[in-house]
Design an enzyme around this catalytic site. Structure first.
Site, short mmCIF file in Angstrom:
data_model
loop_
_atom_site.label_atom_id
_atom_site.label_comp_id
_atom_site.label_asym_id
_atom_site.label_seq_id
_atom_site.Cartn_x
_atom_site.Cartn_y
_atom_site.Cartn_z
N ARG A 253 0.81 -1.21 0.00
CA ARG A 253 0.00 0.00 0.00
C ARG A 253 0.84 1.27 0.00
NH1 ARG A 253 -0.58 -3.20 4.29
NH2 ARG A 253 0.16 -2.50 6.36
N GLU A 338 -5.68 -0.73 6.37
CA GLU A 338 -4.85 -1.94 6.37
C GLU A 338 -3.59 -1.70 7.21
OE1 GLU A 338 -2.82 -4.03 2.74
OE2 GLU A 338 -4.77 -5.01 3.04
N HIS A 369 -25.03 15.14 -2.02
CA HIS A 369 -26.31 14.61 -2.52
C HIS A 369 -26.44 13.13 -2.22
CE1 HIS A 369 -26.87 18.44 -4.68
NE2 HIS A 369 -25.55 18.38 -4.80
O1 F6P Z 1 -4.68 -7.02 0.93
C1 F6P Z 1 -3.58 -7.86 1.17
C2 F6P Z 1 -2.48 -7.51 0.20
O2 F6P Z 1 -1.32 -8.26 0.52
C3 F6P Z 1 -2.15 -6.03 0.18
O3 F6P Z 1 -1.34 -5.63 1.25
C4 F6P Z 1 -1.51 -5.91 -1.18
O4 F6P Z 1 -1.43 -4.56 -1.61
C5 F6P Z 1 -2.47 -6.75 -2.02
O5 F6P Z 1 -2.85 -7.82 -1.14
C6 F6P Z 1 -1.89 -7.27 -3.31
O6 F6P Z 1 -0.72 -8.00 -3.04
P1 F6P Z 1 0.29 -8.28 -4.27
O7 F6P Z 1 0.80 -6.94 -4.75
O8 F6P Z 1 1.36 -9.15 -3.68
O9 F6P Z 1 -0.49 -8.98 -5.35
#
Ligand code: F6P
Length: 533
Positions: A253, A338, A369
């Site tokens: 993230r 997260e 709205h």
């Molecule tokens: O939601 C869990 C997660 O591991 C996130 O932290 C991450 O961004 C997403 O899944 C996708 O993971 P990857 O980039 O390894 O496919």
């Protein structure tokens, strides 16, 4: 970090002491707006429409200092393994450390690798922009989707390259609707996955490859991969020259600054992408240098802690008054929830205050709205975080932007000011109502007000400013996490659902029995089977 009980108690006492104070009354001080605003570059953060006064701000800063925010910030930038449940550094900041010094991980300077990958991305982006490619399909989910998808919309005035499309959901509708109408001969597919194992992404990637084969494209030349897993990208058949790797010290993230941002770089070009990185770097330098009293990430975090952990407001709304930032609340949902949706502290003991809040929102003016009724007259207080540019991009539609600005500032004022019963009565009397009906109708028109909001203002939304905004929120999440005592950089909470889905898949497919599943799950599987061809 010692116990923060004294600091939390001091804040709770201040909250109890001032819980009935009208925010509007704080503006009896003519200097309040200036005293409860902070700036970095051309960006203004106004937190004066909150119940935070000098004493509360001091107590919040005491909390941040006692929690060791400065020390933990320096540890993060220095490459210490602060993500200690995964034993990793947290160095998304290195990806935008364009002209900074060395950054050591296990004694090795990582910056040469960062620059090499960035140079490879730039060369490939230029190659694609100069080629016959008309469309780029980024296949990824979570941090491998939300950031580039958000930024592509945010920076559409700079998008002069191939059209970009984003497929994330394993629901076949997503890839079907996206590929429909695309020319397989002029489409580049980017498989974006830090682990290169995420079931949604790999399922979509295989279907995209089958589509390209069927439709006359050349997967050998029209697939690229963004991942830390070079072995798995090779197994998928993507040649090394089109694999853009990154290290495990970049959290999903937090990853749009590097290879995960390739689709954005192709869309807006390397120069504009560099401006985005520069904005992030500028915010990093501000975060590292400014005193807490002038530090936008710290102040934004402290307003968040005040509202969520002290005042007990369970959610907060992100309300960008900019249609091109319509996907920003979705992006912040993963970044914030997260990261800080955790139940235990670093040492495994339960958190002593609530975890991070529910983060949600929508672009203004549309939210007005949809859900502003509840924000204004609901029984729960929802702190709001507004964003507004001084000017838009459509110079021929300047009157649109003036309306947008007026609405953004008006909503912030209305939330604070409200409308009293006397004011409501007067309005009903003007309509000719009298007696009980006037009183009854007036009650429906009362706005309690005293609802806090902050506003982030900037001259115009451009790549640099977007970089500032994203880095600002990354660092506010970091500061809140340090204060909560949690690890903001792991995400164990996503594992259980994935494990159960893996065990349930053969049951849904009908190749395994639902025995042992709870009655609801078994009955739902039965319903699906009865209504499936
Ligand atoms: O939601 C869990 C997660 O591991 C996130 O932290 C991450 O961004 C997403 O899944 C996708 O993971 P990857 O980039 O390894 O496919």
């Amino acid at each position: 970090m010692g116990s923060l009980n004294a600091e939390w108690d001091a804040l709770r006492q201040l909250e109890a002491q001032h819980s009935n104070r009208r925010i509007l009354s704080l503006f009896d001080d003519p200097d309040r707006a200036a005293a409860f605003s902070a700036r970095t570059g051309d960006m203004l953060f106004d937190y004066s429409k909150t119940n935070i006064d000098a004493g509360i701000r001091d107590a919040l800063i005491d909390l941040a200092q006692a929690a060791g925010v400065s020390e933990k910030r320096d540890a993060m930038f220095s490459g210490a393994a602060i993500n200690d449940t995964e034993g990793r550094a947290v160095l998304h900041t290195a990806l935008r450390n364009l002209d900074g010094g060395a950054v050591l991980v296990d004694g090795q300077d990582v910056m040469p690798g960062v620059h090499d990958t960035l140079d490879r991305m730039r060369a490939y982006a230029r190659q694609v922009r100069d080629s016959a490619i008309t469309d780029v399909v980024n296949i990824g989910i979570g941090g491998s989707d939300l950031g580039p998808a958000m930024a592509y919309q945010a920076l559409s005035p700079w998008a002069d390259g191939p059209r970009c499309h984003f497929v994330s959901n394993v629901d076949g509708a997503h890839i079907a609707d996206t590929l429909r109408g695309l020319d397989a001969g002029t489409t580049l597919v980017i498989v974006a996955s830090k682990t290169f194992t995420t079931i949604e992404t790999m399922t979509n990637a295989r279907s995209a490859r089958a589509w390209m084969d069927d439709q006359g494209g050349n997967p050998e030349a029209q697939f690229a991969a963004l991942s830390t897993a070079a072995d798995l990208t090779a197994d998928f058949g993507i040649p090394p020259e089109r694999v853009f790797g990154f290290e495990d010290w970049v959290g999903g993230r937090y990853s749009m600054w590097g290879p995960i941002g390739l689709s954005l770089m192709i869309a807006i070009g390397p120069e504009a992408f560099d401006a985005f990185l520069r904005g992030g770097q500028a915010m990093d330098r501000h975060f590292q240098a400014a005193t807490f009293e002038e530090n936008l990430p710290v102040l934004l975090a402290l307003t968040g802690v005040w509202h969520a952990q002290v005042c007990g407001h369970a959610s907060r709304a992100v309300l960008p008054y900019d249609q091109r930032l319509a996907r920003l609340p979705d992006y912040f949902q993963q970044l914030e929830m997260e990261s800080n949706g955790k139940r235990v502290q670093m040492d495994g003991t339960p958190v002593v205050v609530d975890s991070g809040p529910v983060v949600w929102g929508a672009a203004g003016t549309n939210g007005q709205h949809a859900f502003y009724q509840l924000i204004h007259q609901g029984t729960r207080v929802i702190p709001c975080e507004f964003m507004i540019a001084a000017q838009g991009h459509e110079s021929d539609l300047a009157h649109h932007h003036q309306l947008l600005v007026a609405n953004c500032l008006a909503q912030s004022e209305a939330l604070m000011r409200g409308r009293s019963i006397d004011e409501a009565r007067a309005r009903m009397a003007e309509k000719g109502l009298t007696g009980d009906e006037l009183e009854r109708q007036a009650q429906h028109r009362v706005f309690e007000g005293n609802r806090p909001s902050v506003t982030l203002a900037y001259p115009q939304l451009d790549p640099f400013t977007l970089g500032q905004i994203v880095a600002l929120y990354e660092h506010r999440v970091f500061v809140e996490g340090v204060i909560l005592g949690i690890n903001s950089f792991d995400q164990w909470g996503v594992e259980l659902g994935k494990e159960l889905a893996t065990s349930l898949q053969p049951v849904v497919e009908g190749t395994a029995s639902a025995d042992g599943k709870d009655g609801s799950t078994a009955a739902l599987v039965g319903f699906i089977h009865r209504h499936s061809d």
